[in-house]
Design an enzyme around this catalytic site. Sequence first.
Site, PDB file in Angstrom:
ATOM      1  N   HIS A   1      -4.966 -15.822   9.216  1.00  0.00           N
ATOM      2  CA  HIS A   1      -3.857 -14.866   9.227  1.00  0.00           C
ATOM      3  C   HIS A   1      -4.157 -13.618  10.056  1.00  0.00           C
ATOM      4  O   HIS A   1      -3.553 -12.565   9.830  1.00  0.00           O
ATOM      5  CB  HIS A   1      -3.472 -14.435   7.803  1.00  0.00           C
ATOM      6  CG  HIS A   1      -3.173 -15.578   6.885  1.00  0.00           C
ATOM      7  ND1 HIS A   1      -2.172 -16.494   7.134  1.00  0.00           N
ATOM      8  CD2 HIS A   1      -3.753 -15.959   5.715  1.00  0.00           C
ATOM      9  CE1 HIS A   1      -2.139 -17.382   6.158  1.00  0.00           C
ATOM     10  NE2 HIS A   1      -3.086 -17.102   5.288  1.00  0.00           N
TER      11      HIS A   1
ATOM     12  N   PRO B   1       0.828  -1.206   0.000  1.00  0.00           N
ATOM     13  CA  PRO B   1       0.000   0.000   0.000  1.00  0.00           C
ATOM     14  C   PRO B   1       0.864   1.258   0.000  1.00  0.00           C
ATOM     15  O   PRO B   1       1.874   1.326   0.709  1.00  0.00           O
ATOM     16  CB  PRO B   1      -0.801  -0.126   1.302  1.00  0.00           C
ATOM     17  CG  PRO B   1      -0.842  -1.586   1.580  1.00  0.00           C
ATOM     18  CD  PRO B   1       0.474  -2.113   1.106  1.00  0.00           C
ATOM     19  N   GLU B   2       0.472   2.230  -0.810  1.00  0.00           N
ATOM     20  CA  GLU B   2       1.200   3.489  -0.886  1.00  0.00           C
ATOM     21  C   GLU B   2       0.398   4.582  -0.181  1.00  0.00           C
ATOM     22  O   GLU B   2      -0.608   4.310   0.472  1.00  0.00           O
ATOM     23  CB  GLU B   2       1.477   3.834  -2.348  1.00  0.00           C
ATOM     24  CG  GLU B   2       2.328   2.790  -3.060  1.00  0.00           C
ATOM     25  CD  GLU B   2       2.600   3.130  -4.518  1.00  0.00           C
ATOM     26  OE1 GLU B   2       2.610   4.336  -4.864  1.00  0.00           O
ATOM     27  OE2 GLU B   2       2.797   2.207  -5.326  1.00  0.00           O
TER      28      GLU B   2
ATOM     29  N   ARG C   1       1.361 -12.519   4.682  1.00  0.00           N
ATOM     30  CA  ARG C   1       2.806 -12.663   4.487  1.00  0.00           C
ATOM     31  C   ARG C   1       3.612 -12.334   5.743  1.00  0.00           C
ATOM     32  O   ARG C   1       4.826 -12.558   5.771  1.00  0.00           O
ATOM     33  CB  ARG C   1       3.271 -11.780   3.322  1.00  0.00           C
ATOM     34  CG  ARG C   1       2.611 -12.158   1.996  1.00  0.00           C
ATOM     35  CD  ARG C   1       3.220 -11.364   0.858  1.00  0.00           C
ATOM     36  NE  ARG C   1       2.510 -11.599  -0.387  1.00  0.00           N
ATOM     37  CZ  ARG C   1       2.845 -11.035  -1.553  1.00  0.00           C
ATOM     38  NH1 ARG C   1       3.881 -10.222  -1.613  1.00  0.00           N
ATOM     39  NH2 ARG C   1       2.155 -11.283  -2.641  1.00  0.00           N
TER      40      ARG C   1
END
Length: 278
Positions: A93, A2-3, A112
Amino acid sequence: MPELPEVETIRRELEREAVGKRIKAVEVHGTRTVRRQTKKAFISKLVGTKITGVARRGKYLELKLDSGDVLLVHLRMSGQLRRATPKEPVAKHTHVIITFTQRGQLRFIDPRTFGEMFVSSPDELTAEVPELAELGFDPVEDPISWTTFGQQLMNKKMKLKAFLTDQTIIAGLGNIYADEILFAAGLRYDRQSDSLSTQEIRRLYRAVVETLHEAIKYGGSTLDDEQYVDLNGKPGEYQEHHKVYNREKQPCYRCRRATISKAKFGGRSTYFCEVCQV
């Protein structure tokens, strides 16, 4: 990853959803997400505190607590913050669950496990994350003048895409928005920063500001290979408005004479129009 637009979207949602709420309980599963301190220390610093504000520093989120501490969150590649109720099933997760006294929850999900959360005092933040002290200007929260921006371009003498994605120059920009900004400005990714005319500098500066605000308006970008969603699990919509990113071999929206090209730059894919960008 994400930016700025995606993280800013979440910050604004947290401001509406979390500010003013007191933390009743915290659960931590696994050891990857909370790794800078023990689970016990992390939980003890959060339970009983109230969230008083939410700030963003580049791609980092800061949840300010009435204890004076800050809960720092970095989503990295696949981290998500999700609003939930205690009755909702816990997704796979899910590494951290924060339960508020009003019975709502904030959950951190990260397939991740590159993302992280930790609690620190404001004075110790930069010692924990040195890059915070080196972040450049924020085009949304703390914009600079176009003349100052131009001076930085002239002084750096580097490729434009490298300039835009250098976190010590501009905080929060990454691969997607650098490509979109350069297309909007009509400039190639490998153009030297000190070669721009005054008109091109102003055009690039305007493209930075306008592209980011437009992306935030649509909740950021969610691509097929990314996990980004907002607090309610809704994906962003700005990818539907991309002019070049991930559009290889598709017609250019501006010139209609060329198709979008793809090149490698800095180990990442770069998308641009050979005709429109000079």
